[in-house]
Design a protein around this motif. Structure first.
Motif, PDB file in Angstrom:
ATOM      1  N   UNK A 218       0.827  -1.208   0.000  1.00  0.00           N
ATOM      2  CA  UNK A 218       0.000   0.000   0.000  1.00  0.00           C
ATOM      3  C   UNK A 218       0.854   1.248   0.000  1.00  0.00           C
ATOM      4  N   UNK A 219       0.265   2.346   0.464  1.00  0.00           N
ATOM      5  CA  UNK A 219       0.916   3.649   0.422  1.00  0.00           C
ATOM      6  C   UNK A 219       0.635   4.412   1.711  1.00  0.00           C
ATOM      7  N   UNK A 220       1.652   5.085   2.290  1.00  0.00           N
ATOM      8  CA  UNK A 220       1.400   5.951   3.450  1.00  0.00           C
ATOM      9  C   UNK A 220       0.954   7.334   2.962  1.00  0.00           C
ATOM     10  N   UNK A 221      -0.154   7.824   3.495  1.00  0.00           N
ATOM     11  CA  UNK A 221      -0.697   9.111   3.054  1.00  0.00           C
ATOM     12  C   UNK A 221      -1.063   9.962   4.263  1.00  0.00           C
ATOM     13  N   UNK A 222      -0.973  11.274   4.084  1.00  0.00           N
ATOM     14  CA  UNK A 222      -1.445  12.212   5.098  1.00  0.00           C
ATOM     15  C   UNK A 222      -2.942  12.377   4.912  1.00  0.00           C
ATOM     16  N   UNK A 223      -3.737  11.872   5.853  1.00  0.00           N
ATOM     17  CA  UNK A 223      -5.189  11.878   5.703  1.00  0.00           C
ATOM     18  C   UNK A 223      -5.748  13.287   5.869  1.00  0.00           C
ATOM     19  N   UNK A 224      -6.817  13.642   5.111  1.00  0.00           N
ATOM     20  CA  UNK A 224      -7.368  15.002   5.214  1.00  0.00           C
ATOM     21  C   UNK A 224      -8.215  15.194   6.472  1.00  0.00           C
ATOM     22  N   UNK A 225      -7.592  14.936   7.615  1.00  0.00           N
ATOM     23  CA  UNK A 225      -8.225  15.199   8.897  1.00  0.00           C
ATOM     24  C   UNK A 225      -7.172  15.912   9.723  1.00  0.00           C
ATOM     25  N   UNK A 226      -7.426  17.161  10.068  1.00  0.00           N
ATOM     26  CA  UNK A 226      -6.385  18.030  10.581  1.00  0.00           C
ATOM     27  C   UNK A 226      -6.643  18.288  12.055  1.00  0.00           C
ATOM     28  N   UNK A 227      -6.115  17.428  12.937  1.00  0.00           N
ATOM     29  CA  UNK A 227      -6.324  17.612  14.363  1.00  0.00           C
ATOM     30  C   UNK A 227      -5.555  18.808  14.900  1.00  0.00           C
ATOM     31  N   UNK A 228      -4.600  19.299  14.129  1.00  0.00           N
ATOM     32  CA  UNK A 228      -3.862  20.481  14.566  1.00  0.00           C
ATOM     33  C   UNK A 228      -4.573  21.788  14.206  1.00  0.00           C
ATOM     34  N   UNK A 229      -5.673  21.693  13.447  1.00  0.00           N
ATOM     35  CA  UNK A 229      -6.406  22.906  13.084  1.00  0.00           C
ATOM     36  C   UNK A 229      -6.891  23.599  14.348  1.00  0.00           C
ATOM     37  N   UNK A 333     -18.110  25.548  22.521  1.00  0.00           N
ATOM     38  CA  UNK A 333     -18.384  26.326  21.310  1.00  0.00           C
ATOM     39  C   UNK A 333     -18.117  27.810  21.539  1.00  0.00           C
ATOM     40  N   UNK A 334     -18.497  28.334  22.710  1.00  0.00           N
ATOM     41  CA  UNK A 334     -18.267  29.750  23.007  1.00  0.00           C
ATOM     42  C   UNK A 334     -16.777  30.085  23.068  1.00  0.00           C
ATOM     43  N   UNK A 335     -15.950  29.076  23.390  1.00  0.00           N
ATOM     44  CA  UNK A 335     -14.496  29.275  23.429  1.00  0.00           C
ATOM     45  C   UNK A 335     -13.855  29.076  22.069  1.00  0.00           C
ATOM     46  N   UNK A 336     -14.674  29.028  21.002  1.00  0.00           N
ATOM     47  CA  UNK A 336     -14.185  28.817  19.635  1.00  0.00           C
ATOM     48  C   UNK A 336     -13.508  27.461  19.486  1.00  0.00           C
ATOM     49  N   UNK A 337     -14.031  26.481  20.221  1.00  0.00           N
ATOM     50  CA  UNK A 337     -13.457  25.150  20.146  1.00  0.00           C
ATOM     51  C   UNK A 337     -13.772  24.456  18.834  1.00  0.00           C
ATOM     52  N   UNK A 338     -12.970  23.448  18.530  1.00  0.00           N
ATOM     53  CA  UNK A 338     -13.138  22.658  17.312  1.00  0.00           C
ATOM     54  C   UNK A 338     -13.685  21.286  17.681  1.00  0.00           C
ATOM     55  N   UNK A 339     -14.317  20.618  16.718  1.00  0.00           N
ATOM     56  CA  UNK A 339     -14.882  19.289  16.938  1.00  0.00           C
ATOM     57  C   UNK A 339     -14.545  18.398  15.754  1.00  0.00           C
ATOM     58  N   UNK A 340     -14.215  17.147  16.047  1.00  0.00           N
ATOM     59  CA  UNK A 340     -13.892  16.155  15.026  1.00  0.00           C
ATOM     60  C   UNK A 340     -14.733  14.916  15.301  1.00  0.00           C
TER      61      UNK A 340
END
Length: 391
Positions: A218-229, A333-340
């Motif tokens: 297979x292939x190692x790929x950077x998945x389009x899920x950005x936990x550092x956002x 949400x009021x603290x501008x938090x992110x959700x995944x």
């Protein structure tokens, strides 16, 4: 990510131009779009294109061992070739093949000879034309054609048209849930759900591999899920079952930030390796909050060794935990938090529906239509991200 198939002299003539133009197009689209998720997706496609060009047949990871993590999931440790480096957040895009038993069953049902010569058009695209597939019928069925679930073949001599119309096996991606450096090269871990009866296409392929002998490609790929956002903004990760394994590995290596995990499990099974991994993560990150939604069990009294930042919810699913902790979500949400959201598509739909209701009930959206528009804006800014699979 795929494009129309193109074969023959025209494909060979256009291939050099297409191979040069597509990376430039993807880079340009990634720079020009204002949609943050679209930028990640273009980057993933570019990564995949470059990986396929560098390793047309894929990279071989040798299977070291297999460990049962839950009654429904196993961890596979794979030895990478020397010099290959993996990044936190990577996925392995693995190529699967049909089992010999399935191939032999089809041959017995049709009466086709296993050694019959076969030549089919390549399964590439206009951008990556592939050479024709040719060889013994049994080998072609095993390596190149996805015949499971296909309409029955004609009860006659082997029809080339029926074979050519079959789809090609599509690789399956798995989040890296563990990574270790060794003198022989990096060892990566993936956790794979067992499909009932071993019927999963890629999971069935992995289950047939022999530790210490076989390899998977297979292939190692950077998945389009950005936990550092979002940088240091609070982060909520909602996951079902083993889908939490990849984020735990990535977040364990990331700079600290306010973290809230809501993980759905069937039950809290003492001594189960995956459950212990969740509890160990919570113990190692005391500022993190971990809510466990136990869908098929009563929570009962908490185990004595349960970290103080772990909370159990009996007979509950993740969206019900969010509803029970609505005040905490509102503060997030009021603290501008992110959700995944990571896991099954059905869970994602349930959480999306709850979020839309919350937007209206909290006065952040006038009605259901406005709530959906608000959710789309959150997605485009990466405030809300998804990695969902299944029907």
């Amino acid at each position: 990510m795929t494009s129309p198939r193109l074969h023959g002299p025209l494909a060979r003539a256009l291939a050099p131009l297409a191979r040069q133009a597509l990376p430039l197009l993807l880079r340009a689209r990634r720079r020009l779009t204002r949609d943050a998720y679209a930028r990640l997706l273009h980057g993933y496609r570019l990564d995949f294109l470059q990986a396929r060009r560098a390793w047309p047949a894929g990279i071989a990871w040798r299977l070291l061992d297999v460990r049962q993590m839950t009654p429904q999931a196993r961890a596979y440790r794979l030895q990478a070739p020397p010099g290959l480096r993996h990044r936190p957040g990577d996925v392995l895009l693995l190529q699967w093949h049909n089992g010999d038993a399935d191939v032999q069953a089809l041959l017995a049902r049709t009466g086709w000879p296993a050694d019959a010569p076969v030549r089919l058009p390549g399964g590439g695209s206009a951008f990556l034309p592939a050479p024709p597939v040719q060889g013994r019928l049994a080998d072609v069925l095993r390596e190149h054609l996805d015949f499971r679930g296909a309409a029955p073949p004609p009860a006659s001599q082997m029809p080339q048209a029926w074979l050519a119309a079959l789809p090609r096996p599509q690789p399956r991606s798995y989040s890296i849930s563990g990574l270790a450096a060794t003198p022989q090269g990096e060892v990566v871990e993936i956790i794979v759900s067992d499909v009932a009866g071993g019927t999963g296409r890629c999971s069935g392929h992995l289950a047939r591999l022999r530790p210490g002998i076989d390899a998977v490609r297979g292939w190692p790929l950077a998945f389009p899920l950005h936990l550092a956002a979002g940088g240091s903004a609070p982060l909520l990760v909602v996951a079902t079952g083993i889908a939490a394994a990849g984020p735990l590995h990535e977040l364990g290596r990331a700079p600290p930030r306010p973290l809230w995990l809501v993980v759905g499990l069937r039950e809290l099974a003492a001594g189960q390796p995956f459950v212990q991994r969740l509890l160990d993560f919570a113990a190692a990150h005391p500022a993190c909050r971990l809510d466990l939604a136990l869908s098929r069990a009563d929570a009962g009294p908490p185990p004595a060794a349960l970290p103080p930042n772990v909370f159990l919810h009996a007979r509950a699913r993740v969206q019900q935990v969010l509803a029970a902790e609505q005040a905490r979500w509102t503060a997030h949400a009021d603290a501008q938090g992110h959700a995944v959201l990571i896991g099954h598509a059905r869970m994602g739909a349930d959480v999306q529906a709850w979020l839309a209701q919350w937007l209206v009930a909290s006065g952040r959206a006038a009605d259901a239509a406005a709530a959906q528009q608000r959710l789309r804006r959150m997605e485009r800014s990466l405030t809300l991200q998804y990695s969902l699979s299944g029907d």
